[in-house]
Structures are given as structure tokens and as C-alpha cells.
Design a protein around this motif. Structure first.
Motif, PDB file in Angstrom:
ATOM      1  N   THR A 229      -3.142   5.096  -3.321  1.00 43.61           N
ATOM      2  CA  THR A 229      -4.155   6.057  -2.897  1.00 43.61           C
ATOM      3  C   THR A 229      -3.562   7.458  -2.988  1.00 43.61           C
ATOM      4  O   THR A 229      -2.484   7.716  -2.452  1.00 43.61           O
ATOM      5  CB  THR A 229      -4.617   5.808  -1.452  1.00 43.61           C
TER       6      THR A 229
ATOM      7  N   THR B 111       0.835  -1.196   0.000  1.00 41.95           N
ATOM      8  CA  THR B 111       0.000   0.000   0.000  1.00 41.95           C
ATOM      9  C   THR B 111       0.872   1.248   0.000  1.00 41.95           C
ATOM     10  O   THR B 111       1.726   1.429   0.867  1.00 41.95           O
ATOM     11  CB  THR B 111      -0.909   0.026   1.242  1.00 41.95           C
TER      12      THR B 111
ATOM     13  N   TYR C  52      -0.329   2.857   5.514  1.00 42.15           N
ATOM     14  CA  TYR C  52       0.539   2.781   4.347  1.00 42.15           C
ATOM     15  C   TYR C  52       1.739   1.887   4.643  1.00 42.15           C
ATOM     16  O   TYR C  52       2.156   1.721   5.792  1.00 42.15           O
ATOM     17  CB  TYR C  52       1.013   4.179   3.924  1.00 42.15           C
TER      18      TYR C  52
ATOM     19  N   ASP D  88      -1.059  -1.063  -4.344  1.00 44.81           N
ATOM     20  CA  ASP D  88      -2.324  -0.335  -4.191  1.00 44.81           C
ATOM     21  C   ASP D  88      -1.998   1.133  -3.932  1.00 44.81           C
ATOM     22  O   ASP D  88      -1.312   1.466  -2.963  1.00 44.81           O
ATOM     23  CB  ASP D  88      -3.143  -0.898  -3.029  1.00 44.81           C
TER      24      ASP D  88
END
Length: 385
Positions: free
Chosen positions: A32, A6, A95, A30
Motif C-alpha cells: 500500500t 503487509t 502493517y 501486499d
């Protein structure tokens, strides 16, 4: 089942958006992207937005690659021990790696009396307030632009091109990134359009209807615009990370925070080896790609590369029909060659469009980003890994 990594990117400007797209080189990441606004802001067009001659926002749907998740919120604290990002909404984001790309703001010095009467321009909300104030101002009312840099000069020229009486207070020289021939060319354009350019004098006080200068004189000013210098959001400092005097995150030459190898910086808010690159769109996007490469290297267990980045020059618009393209060496020192007039305007517009084209291309094909190299050598700096 493949374990995913992440990555949270804080800031959706040129650096952050490019970094988010570039991270998609690995399918097991992933991504964000956290940004306080639902739209991308073209900061290099804010002078057009203020003057009402253009727009400065773009829908993220046309810029972000498939799989990048946009969170419209503001980061307020980074807990590097827990690896979480505290958002203004109260939400927490976990994260594995974090890219710090919060950008920059206008530097509004509290030491200048009456600074509250001045209008900054570096952020969309401030630019909107300035746009509204200009719309309510008679066209013959005197306007003062404080700052002789490229931003101040573009704002001055945009308003002068509309027939507004403008005084530009430079503090030092006009448009210092340009060569002497380039500065003379810009000065001639401003003079032809009725601009009063005051060099080697600064504003010491701002009043509702005038400004006071270092020589003790005053000049009428129905509206004062502040473009002198940049500031940086305080997020890194507030989170206990080491920063330089301006607040930029201190990193090594791989853009990795000197405090935490899970935090990587990019763009205006990064200070690699305490020697940041010039705050600009030209520097931000490549730094975003290189920050993403550092994250990808750490995921792969390989040694991150040191940054390798150069400049090509500076481009400045002078209203809608003229501009100046200043060429430079890769180390960002100007040469005595520039292109002006309508061709300069076309080249500046091309540079603005190229910035968005690069982000969109990276969204469609991660890894396609390219940039000028060779302007910064790792052996020039201490602390390079």
C-alpha cells in the motif's frame, strides 16, 4: 494458503514509488502506497511548472505496478507498538513492515523577519501559489530568488529566460555542487541573461516590496522566492522515533530505524548512520530499491545488505535551451569537467526522463532497477549491521 506480508510505504515520490514497485519481487507481499496527492510530482521539474514552461505531475496509473494499492491521504502518526499508521482522514492502516519515504520540503526559517512574504517551491501546492503570483506580476517587476543552490539557480534561470529581471542572493557561492569551471559557466549564462548574482551575502529580512541584506542594503523585490535549504516532515519526530537535527529518520546502514527493525527509511528523509546522502532524485530512487530489499530480506529471514550507492554528478537546466552537466566521482565530489550549452540541456532533459523511465520499468519488471555503486562503504560508518 500462503500467508501474506503487509508493507505500507509512506510517501509517493521517487523513493517511495520505486520501493513500492520493487517490493513486488515477492508475490506474497501486499503493498500500500500512501501519498497526499493523487498524482506523482516530478520535483525536478517544479521550476518549469512555476514559470509556465512545463508540467510537473504524472498519473500514478502509469507508474505503479499491478497490485500496488494507492491511498490518497496523509500519515499523521506512526504507532510502532501496534504497527499502525494513523491517517489524516481518521483511518488506520495496519502493517508488518513500513517504508518511511516522506521526502523533504523547503526549509523556511522562522528567524527571518517577514519570511511569510516569501514563496517556497519544493512542494506542488507551494509551487502552484508561486505560479499564480507570477502570473499576476508584471513582466518587468523585480524578482528575488533566495538561495544559490541548484534549485535556486534553475528557478532563476527559468525566469530570466522569459525576460524577467531576477536577482539571485546566494548566501555563499553560486551552485556549490559544481566545479569551479562549471560555476563560471553558469555565472556567465546568468550574466548574459541580465541576472544580478549576489554571492557571500544573505537576506536578513523580507518585506512586501523589498529584501534587506546582511550588508544593510535593500533591494526592490515585488516577489521573493525562497529556495535556501530543505526541511523534512515532522512525522518521525512526532511519532517518537529518533531523528537527526533536521528531522530525518536515524537508521543503520541497511536503512533500518535504530528504534524498530520493522521501520525502514528511504530518500531525503533517511539518515543512515547519521550521515545522509545528498537530497536528490539521483539518491532517492536507489535508496527506495535498497529499502525494499531490506524488507524483502527480513521477510525471507536473511541478513539485509548494507547500502551501496554512488553518484555520477549533477545536472542543472538554464532555461529551455541550455544546461550544465557536472561530472563527479562516486563519492559526490566534483571533477573539473562539465558539459554546457544545448548539449547540457539535452542531457538534463534525458536525466529527468530517465528517472520516470526507471520507475515505469520497475513497475513492468520488478528487480530491473540499477544504480551507480561504490560511493559509500559500510566500513566508513559506525552502526552498520
Amino acid at each position: 494458503m500462503t500467508e501474506h506480508t503487509t508493507v505500507v510505504v509512506i510517501g509517493g515520490g521517487y523513493a517511495g514509488t520505486l520501493a513500492a514497485n520493487h517490493l513486488r519481487l515477492r508475490e506474497d507481499v501486499d503493498v500500500t502506497l500512501v501519498n497526499p496527492r493523487p498524482e506523482f510530482v516530478e520535483r525536478i521539474r517544479l521550476h518549469q511548472f512555476v514559470a509556465g514552461t512545463g508540467t510537473a505531475t504524472v498519473d500514478y496509473g502509469s507508474l505503479l505496478g499491478e497490485g500496488v494499492r494507492l491511498v490518497v491521504d496523509s500519515a499523521t502518526y506512526l504507532d510502532t507498538t501496534a504497527r499502525t499508521v494513523q491517517l489524516a482522514s481518521g483511518r488506520l492502516l495496519d502493517y508488518d513492515y513500513l517504508i518511511y519515504a516522506v521526502g523533504s520540503t523547503t526549509g523556511m526559517p522562522a528567524t527571518v523577519p517577514g519570511i511569510e512574504f516569501a514563496f517556497p517551491i519544493a512542494e506542488l501546492e507551494a509551487a502552484q501559489r508561486l505560479r499564480d503570483a507570477l502570473a499576476d506580476l508584471p513582466t518587468d517587476a523585480p524578482v528575488t530568488v533566495v538561495g544559490g543552490g541548484l534549485t535556486g539557480t534553475e528557478v532563476t534561470a527559468e525566469l530570466a529566460d522569459l525576460g524577467r529581471p531576477v536577482t539571485q542572493v546566494c548566501g555563499g557561492a553560486l551552485a556549490p555542487p559544481l566545479s569551479e569551471p562549471g560555476r563560471r559557466s553558469v555565472a556567465k549564462w546568468l550574466t548574459r541573461h541580465g541576472v544580478t548574482v549576489l554571492q557571500d551575502v544573505a537576506v536578513t529580512e523580507i518585506r512586501p516590496d523589498e529584501v534587506v541584506l546582511t550588508d544593510g542594503t535593500t533591494r526592490p523585490s515585488a516577489l521573493t522566492i525562497w529556495t535556501a535549504g530543505f526541511g523534512v516532515p515532522v512525522l518521525a519526530t512526532a511519532s517518537g522515533l529518533h531523528t537527526d537535527a533536521l528531522g530525518r529518520l536515524l537508521t543503520d546502514e541497511t536503512l533500518t530505524s535504530i528504534d524498530d527493525d520493522r521501520v525502514i527509511a528511504a530518500g531525503d528523509a533517511a539518515a543512515p548512520s547519521g550521515r545522509p546522502l545528498r537530497m536528490s532524485c539521483q539518491a532517492a530512487a536507489p535508496l527506495g530499491a535498497q529499502a525494499a530489499n531490506t524488507v524483502l530480506s527480513r521477510i525471507a529471514g536473511t541478513e539485509p545488505a548494507v547500502i551501496d550507492q554512488g553518484f555520477t554528478g549533477s545536472a542543472i537546466s538554464l532555461g529551455r535551451r541550455a544546461g550544465t552537466l557536472q561530472l563527479a566521482r562516486r563519492d559526490d565530489t566534483s571533477i573539473d569537467y562539465h558539459v554546457g550549452g544545448r548539449l547540457g540541456a539535452a542531457l538534463k532533459e534525458g536525466a529527468c526522463r530517465l528517472a520516470l523511465w526507471g520507475i515505469r520499468r520497475e513497475a513492468a519488471k520488478p528487480g530491473s532497477v540499477f544504480w551507480t555503486r561504490g560511493g559509500r562503504r559500510s566500513d566508513q560508518f559506525e552502526g552498520a549491521r
